[in-house]
Motif scaffolding. Structure first.
Motif, PDB file in Angstrom:
ATOM      1  N   SER A 160      28.381 -14.695  -4.956  1.00 39.48           N
ATOM      2  CA  SER A 160      27.918 -14.276  -6.251  1.00 39.48           C
ATOM      3  C   SER A 160      28.644 -13.891  -7.280  1.00 39.48           C
ATOM      4  O   SER A 160      28.556 -14.193  -8.544  1.00 39.48           O
ATOM      5  CB  SER A 160      26.756 -13.081  -5.884  1.00 39.48           C
ATOM      6  OG  SER A 160      25.948 -13.521  -5.059  1.00 39.48           O
ATOM      7  N   THR A 178      29.117 -16.148 -10.756  1.00 37.47           N
ATOM      8  CA  THR A 178      28.916 -15.543 -12.017  1.00 37.47           C
ATOM      9  C   THR A 178      30.103 -15.463 -12.744  1.00 37.47           C
ATOM     10  O   THR A 178      29.627 -15.493 -14.165  1.00 37.47           O
ATOM     11  CB  THR A 178      28.299 -13.881 -11.535  1.00 37.47           C
ATOM     12  OG1 THR A 178      27.261 -13.721 -10.943  1.00 37.47           O
ATOM     13  CG2 THR A 178      28.261 -13.113 -12.954  1.00 37.47           C
ATOM     14  N   ILE A 198      23.848 -21.066  -8.340  1.00 39.20           N
ATOM     15  CA  ILE A 198      23.563 -19.941  -7.247  1.00 39.20           C
ATOM     16  C   ILE A 198      22.448 -20.582  -6.248  1.00 39.20           C
ATOM     17  O   ILE A 198      22.622 -20.463  -4.909  1.00 39.20           O
ATOM     18  CB  ILE A 198      22.817 -18.836  -7.995  1.00 39.20           C
ATOM     19  CG1 ILE A 198      24.309 -18.157  -8.563  1.00 39.20           C
ATOM     20  CG2 ILE A 198      22.392 -17.816  -6.868  1.00 39.20           C
ATOM     21  CD1 ILE A 198      23.712 -17.077  -9.730  1.00 39.20           C
ATOM     22  N   THR A 245      21.395 -12.034  -7.621  1.00 34.94           N
ATOM     23  CA  THR A 245      22.466 -12.543  -8.363  1.00 34.94           C
ATOM     24  C   THR A 245      22.365 -12.453  -9.692  1.00 34.94           C
ATOM     25  O   THR A 245      23.021 -11.880 -10.764  1.00 34.94           O
ATOM     26  CB  THR A 245      23.161 -13.695  -7.851  1.00 34.94           C
ATOM     27  OG1 THR A 245      23.263 -13.640  -6.314  1.00 34.94           O
ATOM     28  CG2 THR A 245      24.295 -14.273  -8.472  1.00 34.94           C
ATOM     29  N   SER A 262      23.450  -9.480 -13.069  1.00 30.73           N
ATOM     30  CA  SER A 262      24.183  -9.901 -14.129  1.00 30.73           C
ATOM     31  C   SER A 262      23.107  -9.625 -15.388  1.00 30.73           C
ATOM     32  O   SER A 262      23.607  -9.414 -16.478  1.00 30.73           O
ATOM     33  CB  SER A 262      24.497 -11.339 -14.062  1.00 30.73           C
ATOM     34  OG  SER A 262      23.703 -12.243 -13.921  1.00 30.73           O
ATOM     35  N   TYR A 306      30.449  -6.191 -12.507  1.00 34.45           N
ATOM     36  CA  TYR A 306      29.701  -6.798 -11.772  1.00 34.45           C
ATOM     37  C   TYR A 306      29.719  -6.605 -10.308  1.00 34.45           C
ATOM     38  O   TYR A 306      28.799  -6.340  -9.489  1.00 34.45           O
ATOM     39  CB  TYR A 306      29.733  -8.296 -12.047  1.00 34.45           C
ATOM     40  CG  TYR A 306      28.664  -8.967 -11.224  1.00 34.45           C
ATOM     41  CD1 TYR A 306      27.223  -9.329 -11.669  1.00 34.45           C
ATOM     42  CD2 TYR A 306      28.911  -9.684 -10.157  1.00 34.45           C
ATOM     43  CE1 TYR A 306      26.336  -9.906 -11.142  1.00 34.45           C
ATOM     44  CE2 TYR A 306      27.969 -10.586  -9.393  1.00 34.45           C
ATOM     45  CZ  TYR A 306      26.815 -10.589  -9.786  1.00 34.45           C
ATOM     46  OH  TYR A 306      25.943 -11.351  -9.111  1.00 34.45           O
ATOM     47  N   TYR A 333      27.164  -4.993  -7.979  1.00 36.82           N
ATOM     48  CA  TYR A 333      26.506  -5.915  -7.005  1.00 36.82           C
ATOM     49  C   TYR A 333      26.727  -5.545  -5.400  1.00 36.82           C
ATOM     50  O   TYR A 333      26.147  -5.930  -4.601  1.00 36.82           O
ATOM     51  CB  TYR A 333      26.851  -7.505  -7.090  1.00 36.82           C
ATOM     52  CG  TYR A 333      26.145  -8.430  -6.497  1.00 36.82           C
ATOM     53  CD1 TYR A 333      24.745  -8.611  -6.827  1.00 36.82           C
ATOM     54  CD2 TYR A 333      26.522  -9.339  -5.335  1.00 36.82           C
ATOM     55  CE1 TYR A 333      23.699  -9.556  -6.180  1.00 36.82           C
ATOM     56  CE2 TYR A 333      25.847 -10.170  -4.861  1.00 36.82           C
ATOM     57  CZ  TYR A 333      24.523 -10.287  -5.140  1.00 36.82           C
ATOM     58  OH  TYR A 333      23.726 -11.199  -4.353  1.00 36.82           O
TER      59      TYR A 333
END
Length: 422
Positions: free
Chosen positions: A125, A129, A140, A344, A348, A356, A360
């Motif tokens: 992820s 990103t 993704i 994911t 963001s 991030y 996450y």
């Protein structure tokens, strides 16, 4: 930077590595683990419940350490960190083959869970990103398909290895395969950020060429969002984590589909066909979800997928009717990618990319925890009541709550980020 034409952007090589991780590591550790239960039972002569605890130990290891992995990937080079994590997972897989009893295997499963988090969902992820400004949803969703594809392709291979060579030799072979296939690819290809090799994220150059984003705006955008500390002080994070928990609780419960269908009168053959059907639809559903998110935005994708989820659980309730059962399979197949794709994208969108990884990491912990609790809760409620009469309405409520909370988080985040920029 010189203009590059007709050249494959490096982001697609990153995506290929992420697909490979899911195809081999994720599918072997999670998707195919049940293939080992019977042969390990025959060899070790312990209750199958104890053998099933391996997945719980892996989940606990993942839940406890995911936030720390998020911090590590923020500060350390993924080119070194990711191959190291996969190497430890491979070593744990090989080491299990030498364990004389379950009491050696369970602690090893916990260690595997610790490094499994650092080698699969979380770094994938983070990398996607960072590397995709455009077509992030597709990237993704495509990476997540690697798990399903690995389950389909590797299941007969692992079954053959177990039947012909035994579960211990099978562990050694698949562990060595992780070393010689996955680890070198990751070390040679993976880079933490586009700027590490003098590039921009996929789509950033197009935006710049079109005059949409100027250099100063780009630099500002690279640090937009909340820090982990700001997120922890905001109710947005806790609403979001509650939404993720509620979502994974419901989808974890839905893993009981084949058992549920047989309990309400369908044959084992029909239940097996239903699993195959929603798995196949799930592959297309994930791709569609990624495409829809890229085209219509994350908010509209959230509305679409949560609405489909609410309807799916409504059809669960009335699945004795064959038409309702068919609708349930189609809708749940479309929804099945929600836990691998949407967290994911939503992280963001809601919190930005300033911090991030650490944020996450918290999301991954709740994601893993909710899924595990959902599966256990269904078994407990069924043992308590003798049927699924309260389970699927509860899942429907969980999905509706997820829908409400995600829209609330996006609204609150939009206001907070706009106020911070003024």
């Amino acid at each position: 930077m010189e203009k590059q034409t007709k050249k494959i952007h490096y982001a697609w090589y990153i995506l290929a590595c992420c697909f490979l991780i899911n195809f081999i590591v994720q599918s072997i550790v999670m998707q195919l683990s049940n293939l080992y239960i019977v042969p390990m039972y025959n060899d070790l002569q312990v209750p199958r419940t104890l053998l099933s605890l391996q997945s719980i130990c892996i989940t606990v290891g993942a839940v406890v350490t995911a936030p720390y992995w998020g911090k590590l990937y923020k500060t350390k080079d993924a080119r070194k960190l990711l191959p190291m994590a996969v190497s430890v997972v491979a070593l744990c897989t090989i080491a299990r083959s030498f364990c004389p009893s379950i009491w050696f295997i369970l602690p090893l499963a916990f260690i595997k869970g610790v490094f499994f988090t650092g080698s699969t969902l979380l770094p994938i992820s983070i990398l996607l990103t960072m590397w995709f400004k455009e077509r992030r949803g597709f990237a993704i969703s495509f990476a997540s398909i690697g798990t399903s594809a690995g389950g389909v392709v590797l299941s007969p291979v692992v079954s053959y290895l177990i039947s012909d060579f035994g579960w211990r030799n099978s562990d050694r072979i698949v562990g060595i395969a992780m070393f010689i296939i996955v680890v070198p690819c990751l070390f040679l290809v993976v880079r933490s950020r586009p700027k590490d090799i003098g590039l921009q994220a996929y789509g950033a150059e197009t935006s710049q060429a079109a005059g949409i984003v100027k250099e100063k705006a780009k630099q500002a955008a690279s640090a937009v969002g909340m820090t982990a500390r700001e997120a922890r002080r905001s109710p947005i994070l806790y609403f979001f984590l509650l939404a993720i928990f509620s979502l994974t609780l419901a989808t974890g419960a839905a893993l009981q589909i084949p058992t549920y269908l047989q309990d309400i009168g369908y044959s084992p053959a029909v239940a097996a066909k239903a699993v195959s059907a929603y798995s196949a639809i799930g592959i297309l559903g994930r791709l569609f979800l990624g495409w829809f998110s890229d085209k219509k935005g994350v908010k509209n994708a959230t509305i679409y997928i949560c609405s489909a989820g609410v309807l799916a659980f409504l059809f669960f309730i009335f699945a004795k009717n064959p038409a309702m059962m068919a609708a349930m399979i189609v809708l749940y197949g479309l929804v099945s990618g929600i836990t691998s794709v949407m967290p994911t994208l939503l992280t963001s969108t809601i919190f930005g990319n300033k911090d991030y990884g650490p944020i996450y990491g918290m999301v991954v912990s709740v994601n893993r925890f909710g899924g595990g609790i959902g599966t256990l809760l269904v078994s407990f409620l069924f043992d308590l009541t003798g049927d699924y009469s309260i389970i699927w309405p509860a899942c429907l409520i969980c999905m509706a709550l997820t829908f409400f909370l995600l829209l609330l988080c996006m609204s609150m985040s939009k206001k907070k980020l706009a106020a911070a920029q003024n």
